[in-house]
Design a protein around this motif. Structure first.
Motif, PDB file in Angstrom:
ATOM      1  N   UNK A  99      -8.225 -21.212  -7.683  1.00  0.00           N
ATOM      2  CA  UNK A  99      -8.163 -20.502  -6.406  1.00  0.00           C
ATOM      3  C   UNK A  99      -7.804 -19.031  -6.601  1.00  0.00           C
ATOM      4  N   UNK A 100      -8.189 -18.229  -5.614  1.00  0.00           N
ATOM      5  CA  UNK A 100      -7.724 -16.849  -5.520  1.00  0.00           C
ATOM      6  C   UNK A 100      -6.481 -16.818  -4.634  1.00  0.00           C
ATOM      7  N   UNK A 101      -5.542 -15.926  -4.982  1.00  0.00           N
ATOM      8  CA  UNK A 101      -4.356 -15.723  -4.151  1.00  0.00           C
ATOM      9  C   UNK A 101      -4.135 -14.231  -3.980  1.00  0.00           C
ATOM     10  N   UNK A 102      -3.736 -13.848  -2.773  1.00  0.00           N
ATOM     11  CA  UNK A 102      -3.555 -12.437  -2.440  1.00  0.00           C
ATOM     12  C   UNK A 102      -2.118 -12.179  -2.007  1.00  0.00           C
ATOM     13  N   UNK A 103      -1.623 -10.942  -2.224  1.00  0.00           N
ATOM     14  CA  UNK A 103      -0.202 -10.654  -1.982  1.00  0.00           C
ATOM     15  C   UNK A 103       0.124 -10.350  -0.525  1.00  0.00           C
ATOM     16  N   UNK A 104       1.380 -10.591  -0.192  1.00  0.00           N
ATOM     17  CA  UNK A 104       1.960 -10.127   1.066  1.00  0.00           C
ATOM     18  C   UNK A 104       3.420  -9.796   0.789  1.00  0.00           C
ATOM     19  N   UNK A 105       3.958  -8.840   1.538  1.00  0.00           N
ATOM     20  CA  UNK A 105       5.330  -8.413   1.286  1.00  0.00           C
ATOM     21  C   UNK A 105       5.376  -7.336   0.216  1.00  0.00           C
ATOM     22  N   UNK A 106       6.580  -6.893  -0.087  1.00  0.00           N
ATOM     23  CA  UNK A 106       6.738  -5.779  -1.020  1.00  0.00           C
ATOM     24  C   UNK A 106       7.352  -6.160  -2.345  1.00  0.00           C
ATOM     25  N   UNK A 107       7.115  -7.363  -2.818  1.00  0.00           N
ATOM     26  CA  UNK A 107       7.700  -7.800  -4.088  1.00  0.00           C
ATOM     27  C   UNK A 107       7.145  -6.986  -5.246  1.00  0.00           C
ATOM     28  N   UNK A 108       8.026  -6.633  -6.178  1.00  0.00           N
ATOM     29  CA  UNK A 108       7.603  -5.840  -7.322  1.00  0.00           C
ATOM     30  C   UNK A 108       6.593  -6.548  -8.199  1.00  0.00           C
ATOM     31  N   UNK A 109       6.668  -7.869  -8.279  1.00  0.00           N
ATOM     32  CA  UNK A 109       5.765  -8.589  -9.181  1.00  0.00           C
ATOM     33  C   UNK A 109       4.329  -8.610  -8.674  1.00  0.00           C
ATOM     34  N   UNK A 110       4.111  -8.257  -7.405  1.00  0.00           N
ATOM     35  CA  UNK A 110       2.746  -8.260  -6.869  1.00  0.00           C
ATOM     36  C   UNK A 110       2.159  -6.856  -6.745  1.00  0.00           C
ATOM     37  N   UNK A 111       2.880  -5.843  -7.179  1.00  0.00           N
ATOM     38  CA  UNK A 111       2.371  -4.476  -7.072  1.00  0.00           C
ATOM     39  C   UNK A 111       1.114  -4.299  -7.926  1.00  0.00           C
ATOM     40  N   UNK A 112       0.090  -3.701  -7.335  1.00  0.00           N
ATOM     41  CA  UNK A 112      -1.157  -3.468  -8.050  1.00  0.00           C
ATOM     42  C   UNK A 112      -2.061  -4.678  -8.134  1.00  0.00           C
ATOM     43  N   UNK A 113      -1.661  -5.782  -7.520  1.00  0.00           N
ATOM     44  CA  UNK A 113      -2.453  -7.014  -7.553  1.00  0.00           C
ATOM     45  C   UNK A 113      -3.183  -7.164  -6.219  1.00  0.00           C
ATOM     46  N   UNK A 114      -4.505  -7.112  -6.253  1.00  0.00           N
ATOM     47  CA  UNK A 114      -5.286  -7.371  -5.043  1.00  0.00           C
ATOM     48  C   UNK A 114      -5.545  -8.862  -4.884  1.00  0.00           C
ATOM     49  N   UNK A 115      -5.850  -9.509  -5.990  1.00  0.00           N
ATOM     50  CA  UNK A 115      -5.968 -10.967  -6.002  1.00  0.00           C
ATOM     51  C   UNK A 115      -5.824 -11.458  -7.434  1.00  0.00           C
ATOM     52  N   UNK A 116      -5.211 -12.622  -7.570  1.00  0.00           N
ATOM     53  CA  UNK A 116      -5.022 -13.246  -8.876  1.00  0.00           C
ATOM     54  C   UNK A 116      -5.632 -14.635  -8.840  1.00  0.00           C
ATOM     55  N   UNK A 117      -5.923 -15.170 -10.016  1.00  0.00           N
ATOM     56  CA  UNK A 117      -6.532 -16.495 -10.126  1.00  0.00           C
ATOM     57  C   UNK A 117      -5.504 -17.483 -10.670  1.00  0.00           C
ATOM     58  N   UNK A 118      -5.395 -18.629 -10.000  1.00  0.00           N
ATOM     59  CA  UNK A 118      -4.523 -19.715 -10.447  1.00  0.00           C
ATOM     60  C   UNK A 118      -5.379 -20.962 -10.647  1.00  0.00           C
ATOM     61  N   UNK A 119      -5.477 -21.458 -11.886  1.00  0.00           N
ATOM     62  CA  UNK A 119      -6.373 -22.584 -12.177  1.00  0.00           C
ATOM     63  C   UNK A 119      -5.954 -23.910 -11.544  1.00  0.00           C
TER      64      UNK A 119
END
Length: 214
Positions: free
Chosen positions: A69-89
């Motif tokens: 699946x694709x997952x997209x960020x919400x909120x201001x967490x530092x670990x999601x900065x610069x991430x538009x979408x990530x893949x989780x198998x």
């Protein structure tokens, strides 16, 4: 980094103490984890995060197959900065107690295997100095090259090594000077010198020269 598994009471106490002193913790879970393990539940309680049974899939939008699946960020967490979408198998839903600082949630069309119902439950949450992610396979090198997953992995690495802990102040207390040493006395080496005597030195022909006695 730790995995959601069974822990002893002592290990749980150590992890909770580490986190309370601004240590950074990344917890990774899998959909097939044993959710009835008391240590796993204890870890969730100690850190304020938890994983839910089942896995998230998406038949409408995915990376190669419905479980990736694709997952997209919400909120201001530092670990999601610069991430538009990530893949989780193979991701399971996770959640934080109270309000999370930021999340990665599946894209539209995602469903949960245990209910076959639509879900927008996050698969990654950050709460203060704890991050929980419902997958471990996203860390495999070939998976990090999908979408912005490599950026996420880099952010997680930075997160784990950056904190405000002061090792000189939070190191274990040294023993008191007047504390008795309970270690047994070290026995002399067999055949070695005793009472400070020097070992005999070889003479001109290689035979030992006795140490003179005054």
């Amino acid at each position: 980094m730790t995995f959601r598994t069974d822990y002893s009471d002592e290990a749980l106490e150590d992890i909770e103490t580490f986190a309370s002193e601004d240590g950074r913790v990344l917890v990774a879970a899998e959909p097939d984890d044993a959710f009835d393990e008391p240590g796993g539940a204890g870890l969730d309680s100690a850190l304020g995060v938890t994983a839910r049974p089942g896995y998230v899939y998406n038949l409408e939008e995915n990376d190669l197959n419905y479980q990736r699946i694709y997952a997209e960020p919400s909120g201001g967490a530092g670990v999601t900065q610069g991430v538009e979408r990530a893949v989780f198998p193979t991701a399971s839903p996770v959640e934080a107690a109270g309000t999370a600082d930021g999340t990665l949630a599946p894209t539209e069309g995602a469903e949960l295997s245990t209910t076959r119902a639509a879900t927008d439950a996050p698969v990654l949450v950050q709460r203060d100095n704890v991050v929980m992610v419902g997958d471990t396979d996203f860390l495999v090198p070939e998976n990090t090259q999908r979408a912005d997953t490599d950026v996420l992995v880099g952010n997680l690495a930075d997160f784990l090594v950056t904190n405000d802990r002061n090792p000189s102040e939070q190191a274990p207390n040294p023993p008191e000077e007047d504390e008795e040493d309970d270690r047994p006395e070290r026995p002399p080496r067999p055949g070695g010198p005793e009472n400070g005597d020097r070992p005999p030195e070889p003479g001109p022909e290689g035979t030992p020269t006795p140490t003179p006695v005054e």
